[in-house]
Design a protein around this motif. Structure first.
Motif, PDB file in Angstrom:
ATOM      1  N   GLY A  17      26.816  31.449  41.864  1.00  0.00           N
ATOM      2  CA  GLY A  17      26.986  32.330  40.446  1.00  0.00           C
ATOM      3  C   GLY A  17      28.301  33.153  40.818  1.00  0.00           C
ATOM      4  O   GLY A  17      28.930  33.496  39.923  1.00  0.00           O
ATOM      5  N   SER A  18      28.463  33.630  42.247  1.00  0.00           N
ATOM      6  CA  SER A  18      29.547  34.536  42.484  1.00  0.00           C
ATOM      7  C   SER A  18      30.549  33.744  42.619  1.00  0.00           C
ATOM      8  O   SER A  18      31.642  34.420  42.547  1.00  0.00           O
ATOM      9  N   GLY A  19      30.633  32.473  42.683  1.00  0.00           N
ATOM     10  CA  GLY A  19      31.994  31.797  43.045  1.00  0.00           C
ATOM     11  C   GLY A  19      32.691  31.722  41.771  1.00  0.00           C
ATOM     12  O   GLY A  19      34.161  31.707  41.726  1.00  0.00           O
ATOM     13  N   GLN A  20      32.287  31.801  40.451  1.00  0.00           N
ATOM     14  CA  GLN A  20      33.078  32.068  39.424  1.00  0.00           C
ATOM     15  C   GLN A  20      33.882  33.294  39.416  1.00  0.00           C
ATOM     16  O   GLN A  20      35.061  32.997  39.168  1.00  0.00           O
ATOM     17  N   GLY A  42      63.859  35.673  19.077  1.00  0.00           N
ATOM     18  CA  GLY A  42      64.635  35.811  17.834  1.00  0.00           C
ATOM     19  C   GLY A  42      64.898  37.427  17.324  1.00  0.00           C
ATOM     20  O   GLY A  42      65.471  37.514  16.055  1.00  0.00           O
ATOM     21  N   ASN A  43      64.647  38.316  18.102  1.00  0.00           N
ATOM     22  CA  ASN A  43      64.685  39.619  17.812  1.00  0.00           C
ATOM     23  C   ASN A  43      65.483  40.188  18.931  1.00  0.00           C
ATOM     24  O   ASN A  43      65.311  40.010  19.958  1.00  0.00           O
ATOM     25  N   ASN A  44      65.901  41.525  18.887  1.00  0.00           N
ATOM     26  CA  ASN A  44      66.456  42.448  19.644  1.00  0.00           C
ATOM     27  C   ASN A  44      65.592  42.917  20.864  1.00  0.00           C
ATOM     28  O   ASN A  44      65.653  42.820  21.976  1.00  0.00           O
ATOM     29  N   GLN A  45      64.506  43.539  20.237  1.00  0.00           N
ATOM     30  CA  GLN A  45      63.715  44.294  20.921  1.00  0.00           C
ATOM     31  C   GLN A  45      62.330  44.397  20.662  1.00  0.00           C
ATOM     32  O   GLN A  45      62.127  44.318  19.236  1.00  0.00           O
ATOM     33  N   SER A  46      61.350  44.730  21.390  1.00  0.00           N
ATOM     34  CA  SER A  46      60.019  44.667  21.012  1.00  0.00           C
ATOM     35  C   SER A  46      59.272  45.593  21.850  1.00  0.00           C
ATOM     36  O   SER A  46      59.719  46.006  23.004  1.00  0.00           O
ATOM     37  N   THR A  47      58.325  46.391  21.236  1.00  0.00           N
ATOM     38  CA  THR A  47      57.281  47.083  21.983  1.00  0.00           C
ATOM     39  C   THR A  47      56.076  46.213  22.351  1.00  0.00           C
ATOM     40  O   THR A  47      55.556  45.616  21.267  1.00  0.00           O
ATOM     41  N   ILE A  48      55.344  46.154  23.548  1.00  0.00           N
ATOM     42  CA  ILE A  48      54.295  45.535  23.816  1.00  0.00           C
ATOM     43  C   ILE A  48      53.223  46.281  24.267  1.00  0.00           C
ATOM     44  O   ILE A  48      53.304  47.097  25.401  1.00  0.00           O
ATOM     45  N   THR A  49      52.072  46.007  24.041  1.00  0.00           N
ATOM     46  CA  THR A  49      50.940  46.311  24.683  1.00  0.00           C
ATOM     47  C   THR A  49      50.066  44.959  24.936  1.00  0.00           C
ATOM     48  O   THR A  49      49.989  43.966  24.339  1.00  0.00           O
ATOM     49  N   ALA A  50      49.181  45.160  26.323  1.00  0.00           N
ATOM     50  CA  ALA A  50      48.681  44.079  26.595  1.00  0.00           C
ATOM     51  C   ALA A  50      47.334  44.554  27.633  1.00  0.00           C
ATOM     52  O   ALA A  50      47.418  45.593  28.021  1.00  0.00           O
ATOM     53  N   SER A  51      46.255  43.663  27.404  1.00  0.00           N
ATOM     54  CA  SER A  51      45.133  44.021  28.282  1.00  0.00           C
ATOM     55  C   SER A  51      44.474  42.651  28.595  1.00  0.00           C
ATOM     56  O   SER A  51      44.598  41.738  28.187  1.00  0.00           O
ATOM     57  N   TYR A  52      44.013  42.746  29.865  1.00  0.00           N
ATOM     58  CA  TYR A  52      43.407  41.620  30.810  1.00  0.00           C
ATOM     59  C   TYR A  52      41.907  42.155  31.238  1.00  0.00           C
ATOM     60  O   TYR A  52      42.062  43.007  32.163  1.00  0.00           O
ATOM     61  N   LYS A  53      41.131  41.736  30.680  1.00  0.00           N
ATOM     62  CA  LYS A  53      39.574  42.365  31.065  1.00  0.00           C
ATOM     63  C   LYS A  53      38.607  41.242  31.451  1.00  0.00           C
ATOM     64  O   LYS A  53      38.479  40.363  30.765  1.00  0.00           O
ATOM     65  N   PRO A  54      38.109  41.337  32.797  1.00  0.00           N
ATOM     66  CA  PRO A  54      36.777  40.428  32.893  1.00  0.00           C
ATOM     67  C   PRO A  54      35.664  40.562  31.854  1.00  0.00           C
ATOM     68  O   PRO A  54      35.385  41.895  31.640  1.00  0.00           O
ATOM     69  N   VAL A  55      35.116  39.690  31.332  1.00  0.00           N
ATOM     70  CA  VAL A  55      34.031  39.873  30.425  1.00  0.00           C
ATOM     71  C   VAL A  55      32.754  39.076  30.749  1.00  0.00           C
ATOM     72  O   VAL A  55      33.148  38.055  31.578  1.00  0.00           O
ATOM     73  N   MET A  56      31.784  39.360  30.249  1.00  0.00           N
ATOM     74  CA  MET A  56      30.572  38.118  30.312  1.00  0.00           C
ATOM     75  C   MET A  56      30.343  38.086  31.618  1.00  0.00           C
ATOM     76  O   MET A  56      30.109  37.202  31.958  1.00  0.00           O
ATOM     77  N   ASP A  57      30.096  39.339  32.447  1.00  0.00           N
ATOM     78  CA  ASP A  57      29.734  39.073  33.863  1.00  0.00           C
ATOM     79  C   ASP A  57      30.729  38.564  34.922  1.00  0.00           C
ATOM     80  O   ASP A  57      30.504  37.809  35.641  1.00  0.00           O
ATOM     81  N   GLY A  58      31.963  38.612  34.468  1.00  0.00           N
ATOM     82  CA  GLY A  58      33.035  38.008  34.875  1.00  0.00           C
ATOM     83  C   GLY A  58      33.099  36.627  34.924  1.00  0.00           C
ATOM     84  O   GLY A  58      34.158  35.970  35.644  1.00  0.00           O
ATOM     85  N   SER A  59      32.563  36.034  34.169  1.00  0.00           N
ATOM     86  CA  SER A  59      32.857  34.771  33.706  1.00  0.00           C
ATOM     87  C   SER A  59      34.120  34.059  32.971  1.00  0.00           C
ATOM     88  O   SER A  59      34.521  32.946  33.033  1.00  0.00           O
TER      89      SER A  59
END
Length: 174
Positions: A17-20, A42-59
């Protein structure tokens, strides 16, 4: 003896289980919230937000991107791009897979290309794209510039043509 066998089985199950979560160790530098700017698409400029989150017990790793593009003469209202996805580990193939859903209607299924990736540079290549030009492909790269900075690049290949970089994003961890 029966207790020893039961204990051994429980330890093996716990280790399996911990190997995942260990599967995603090379992606852990992404975990958290990011903000930045982009160019291209195709555009000059953009503003960006991003998120990366472990979910479902890290699966899985949940991925969310939101880009707002400045108005241009061709598009006086600007553009708004969102995508959401999940990164998983395909145990049968032993590969990391990223399934991305875009508000433009594209659904990309990428795999992490181990032979091109390093500790600080990840290469995701599509193996399938829904609602795109037949025979086209995409590549998404993430370069760790520091513990608090990344750069992503998005490349598209159309049939019979070389890959072209459609956009670059520079993000800082919040």
């Amino acid at each position: 003896m029966k207790k020893l066998i039961t204990l051994s089985i429980l330890i093996l199950i716990a280790l399996a289980g911990s190997g995942q979560s260990n599967t995603f160790a090379r992606l852990s530098f992404l975990f958290g919230d990011w903000q930045g700017t982009g160019s291209g698409f195709g555009n000059n400029q953009s503003t960006i937000t991003a998120s990366y989150k472990p979910v479902m017990d890290g699966s899985f790793i949940e991925v969310n991107h939101d880009s707002r593009f400045q108005p241009t003469s061709q598009n006086p209202n600007g553009e708004h791009h969102t995508d959401q996805g999940m990164i998983s580990f395909d145990k049968a193939r032993k590969v990391i897979v990223f399934r991305q859903f875009n508000n433009e209607g594209y659904i990309n299924q990428y795999v992490l290309v181990d032979s091109l990736s390093t500790t600080d540079f990840l290469v995701f290549q599509t193996e399938n794209i829904e609602n795109f030009v037949p025979g086209g492909s995409a590549r998404w790269t993430i370069e760790k510039k520091s513990d608090s900075e990344i750069e992503t690049n998005f490349y598209v290949t159309f049939p019979g043509r070389d890959a072209a970089c459609f956009g670059t994003n520079k993000l800082s961890k919040q």
